[in-house]
Structures are given as C-alpha cells and as structure tokens.
Design a protein around this motif. Structure first.
Motif, short mmCIF file in Angstrom:
data_model
loop_
_atom_site.label_atom_id
_atom_site.label_comp_id
_atom_site.label_asym_id
_atom_site.label_seq_id
_atom_site.Cartn_x
_atom_site.Cartn_y
_atom_site.Cartn_z
N LYS A 314 39.08 45.04 49.30
CA LYS A 314 38.87 44.05 48.09
C LYS A 314 37.46 43.65 48.02
O LYS A 314 36.90 43.64 47.03
N THR A 315 36.92 43.32 49.20
CA THR A 315 35.53 42.80 49.21
C THR A 315 34.70 44.24 49.03
O THR A 315 33.57 44.03 48.33
N ILE A 316 34.93 45.29 49.76
CA ILE A 316 34.04 46.43 49.62
C ILE A 316 33.95 47.24 48.11
O ILE A 316 32.92 47.48 47.52
N ALA A 322 35.13 37.24 50.88
CA ALA A 322 35.87 37.04 52.10
C ALA A 322 36.63 35.51 52.24
O ALA A 322 37.43 35.19 52.36
N LYS A 323 35.43 34.74 51.84
CA LYS A 323 35.70 33.35 51.83
C LYS A 323 36.71 32.81 50.67
O LYS A 323 37.78 32.05 50.87
N LEU A 324 36.59 33.53 49.61
CA LEU A 324 37.72 33.22 48.40
C LEU A 324 39.07 33.65 48.88
O LEU A 324 40.07 32.73 48.36
N ILE A 325 39.15 34.93 49.51
CA ILE A 325 40.42 35.31 50.09
C ILE A 325 40.97 34.24 51.08
O ILE A 325 42.26 34.25 50.97
N SER A 332 46.85 35.69 44.82
CA SER A 332 46.46 34.24 44.16
C SER A 332 45.70 34.67 42.83
O SER A 332 45.19 35.78 42.48
N SER A 333 45.79 33.56 41.75
CA SER A 333 45.01 33.83 40.58
C SER A 333 43.62 34.22 40.80
O SER A 333 42.97 34.82 39.97
N ALA A 336 43.06 37.36 41.73
CA ALA A 336 43.11 38.63 40.73
C ALA A 336 42.01 38.53 39.71
O ALA A 336 41.57 39.43 39.30
N SER A 337 41.45 37.34 39.40
CA SER A 337 40.28 37.16 38.55
C SER A 337 39.23 37.74 39.35
O SER A 337 38.61 38.51 38.42
N ALA A 338 39.01 37.62 40.55
CA ALA A 338 37.76 38.15 41.20
C ALA A 338 37.95 39.81 41.16
O ALA A 338 36.81 40.69 41.07
#
Length: 414
Positions: A314-316, A322-325, A332-333, A336-338
C-alpha cells in the motif's frame, strides 16, 4: 405456443456438467414468438424419461429433447418417446446405409450398436445431422386430443445448434402462428431485491400481457420484460411503455436500459466525460480491474490498477503512509481514501478508486467484522469514502464489494 426443453443425460445431474444448449434454443425459439415454459434435466433411466416426456406433452405444445440419441445402451430417448406415445420403432434401411457409408469414410467397420441410430419412431421424419452419426427426428402427433410437435436432437453443442437451426426452425416457422416477441432488459445496482419488488410490483403487475422477471445477484438487479403479440409494433409499444415507468421508479438505482453490464456503463461514462480511472484494491484482489478490462476497448479509459494486499505494498504502490495505516488500521475509511488519492496521483488518472476490507473468513476484530469494506473515490476536487457491510462467504463479499465500487464510480460520473 408453449414449449418445453428436456436435456437428457445423467452426467448433467452431476456437478461436472451443465446444460448450455437450452440457452441457445430458448433464444432461437423466442425469436419466432415461442415461449419456453419449462426446462427439465433428466437422467438416462427409461422410466424417468417416459414420465418426463408425458408431463411435457400434457402441459406444452412443443417438446424438444436434447441428447440420448447415441449408440450406447443408456441412449434411450428414441425408445422413451415411442413408449410415451405407444408408438413403434422401425429400423430404417436408408439410414442404415448412411451409417455404413459414414463409417467407411473414416475407414472403420461400424460397430453393431450403431444401428440403433437408424431406429425411426412411427410417423416421424429423420433430421439430417452432417456433424455427427445420430440423426434427429421430427414428429407431429396428438396427445390427449391436442396437436403436439416433438423434436429429438443430438446433445453435443456442435451438432445440436446447427441441426436445430437448419432442420427444426424452418419447420417451426411454417407451423407456429406468427408472433413477435419484444424484449427489454433493465438493470439496477445495489438496491435490495425485496425493496425493488415492493417498488416495482404495483407497476409491472398492471401489465398482464408483459412477462416480468426479476433476477438478483451480488448487488445487481436484472428485470427482463417479454411481450408476445401478433403485431410487432404493439409488442414493442407495450414493453417500452412498461420499461419507461420502471425506469422512472428506479431513478438513479438504474444504470442500464439495454442490458449492459455495470462495467460497460462505467466505461461509457468515463468516455463521455473524457475521464480516466485507476484502482488500488486490497480485499477485492483485482476483481474490479478484471471486470473493467473484460470489456473490449477499456484501455481508452482505464489506466490500470494494483493489488495492494500487504501494508508495505500500500505504501510502495499507492503512497499510503505507514503512520496512517498504524493509526487507523489497513481496513479503514482513511486508508481507502489514501489508496484512491495515491493511485490517482501516481497514474495521473482523472479518478482514483480505493478498496480495502475484510473478506473473511479470518481477520475480523470486535469493531471490524467479516464483510466490513471501505471504498473511496477520488478526483482533483474531493475524496468520498464509504463504509459498507456485506454478508456471506469470501467470494460473496468480494463480488458485492466490486459491484459497490463500480456503482460508486458510476454515481461520481453521472
């Protein structure tokens, strides 16, 4: 006139084989105004065959039997039809000669059991089958005082379909009263079947001359409207009138008035808006992208997609921090938005779609059960995220999630 299609063969009563011929025959019959009222699958037991044939003769005008015309002991369709009508079978000398000639072209000696394919039901006519050794049979008879048409055709599709088109259809057209069948298929997304029927039943039940059926599958509602009339214009008019009222009632639930798939409609809107789409999928595992790319020409509007199952991916591939995850969780919403925003920016697409969820059977928590899915759609103005809860097994959750995701893209583009 009403018809019944009987598929003969014990193999079709197992999980490994399906009857597909009847779909083709139904379409061809509908084209000449013949309604298929029943479809039956029966095994290779003579007693069962006779019972099914007699039931069909009692309730329909046209009976079509597919299969059971081969040379083996369990090929009993000829015998069963003859017994059902108390008719005799007679071995036809010209057909015996034709079977020997066919074997000779293959430079083989014809086995003795092949001769049963030359057995003709009393009063019947052979139907030529250039694609196989088993000829079909056409029989016009009476049953309980009513005229009946019976067709015996081979089961293999490469024999069944050409024989029906070349031998059966021309005969049917000469006999069947001229009828015109008007047909429309309407489709709606993400409206529950019970809600759709409650909304639409008061409308379509007022049209007794139009047969309306509702089929629901994984967030998709399909309404099929059929009207048979002696006048083509009148049939089309009745179907069109009903379709218009149903469209008005469905409002923006409805996405297609001509039977197109949801992915076709999404691509239509993308083309209309000169927009492009890219997707980042987790729980759907590429199902959204697969549905879109199954449509020819999708590359004009669909830039591509990534399956980002792990947090690292997801990051790559979608620049999700990673902090958001860690803060909100992969399901999470916010994530999903990110995903939607990240894949949009990375690809330069007009719209980005992000999907993350728990398809099951594992992975659930107290606050996030199996079936919890977050879907986000992003453009350069805003990102909208949605929480949904789908019931069912893993495949069902994934199907519903892909349907919901495509529908949200459609609504964004409307």
């Amino acid at each position: 006139m009403k018809s019944e299609i009987i598929a003969v063969g014990s193999e079709m009563l197992t999980p490994s084989r399906q009857d597909t011929n009847s779909l083709y025959l139904t379409e061809r019959l509908n084209e000449i105004g013949v309604t298929v009222s029943f479809k039956t699958i029966v095994g290779d037991r003579k007693k069962d065959l006779v019972g099914v044939i007699r039931n069909a003769l009692a309730r329909t005008d046209i009976v079509i039997l597919m299969g059971g015309l081969g040379p083996t002991e369990d090929d009993l369709t000829r015998e069963a039809v003859a017994e059902s009508l108390a008719l005799k079978l007679k071995r036809d000398a010209p057909q015996v000669a034709a079977l020997h000639a066919r074997a000779a072209t293959w430079r083989i000696t014809m086995p003795e059991n092949n001769l049963k394919q030359a057995d003709l039901i009393e009063g019947a006519t052979f139907l030529s089958n250039p694609n196989g050794s088993a000829p079909g049979q056409w029989l016009e008879t009476t049953y309980s005082g009513f005229r009946k048409l019976i067709m015996l055709i081979p089961g293999p599709p490469h024999e069944c379909k050409p024989l029906f088109d070349d031998e059966c259809l021309p005969r049917l057209k000469e006999i069947v009263p001229l009828r015109h069948l008007a047909r429309r298929v309407l489709k709606a997304a993400m409206i529950p079947e019970s809600q759709a029927d409650k909304l639409l039943a008061p409308i379509y039940t007022a049209y007794s001359d139009v047969e309306t059926t509702i089929l629901a599958h994984a967030g998709d509602i399909q309404l099929t409207l059929l009207c048979s009339k002696s006048n083509e214009e009148l049939a089309e008019q009745r179907v069109e009138e009903l379709a218009t009222k149903l469209e008005e009632a469905l409002d923006d639930w409805m996405y297609s008035a001509e039977g197109e798939s949801l992915e076709q409609i999404v691509l239509y809107y993308l083309g209309l808006r000169q927009a492009t789409l890219a997707v980042a999928e987790s729980c759907t595992g590429g199902l959204v992208a697969q549905r879109i790319t199954s449509v020819p020409g999708s590359s004009r509007s669909f830039l591509g997609g990534v399956v980002v199952y792990s947090n690292e991916m997801k990051t790559i591939f979608a620049d999700v921090s990673a902090k958001l995850i860690e803060q909100h969780g992969a399901v999470s919403s916010e994530v999903a938005s990110a995903l939607a925003e990240g894949i949009r920016k990375k690809t330069g697409a007009t719209l980005g779609l992000g999907v993350t969820g728990i398809a099951g059977p594992g992975g659930a928590t107290e606050t996030k059960p199996v079936g919890r899915v977050y879907i986000a759609v992003s453009d350069d103005q805003k990102t909208d995220a949605f929480e949904r809860n789908f019931r069912g097994d893993r495949n069902r959750v994934r199907e519903w999630a892909s349907q919901q995701a495509l529908d949200l893209v459609r609504r964004k583009l409307m």
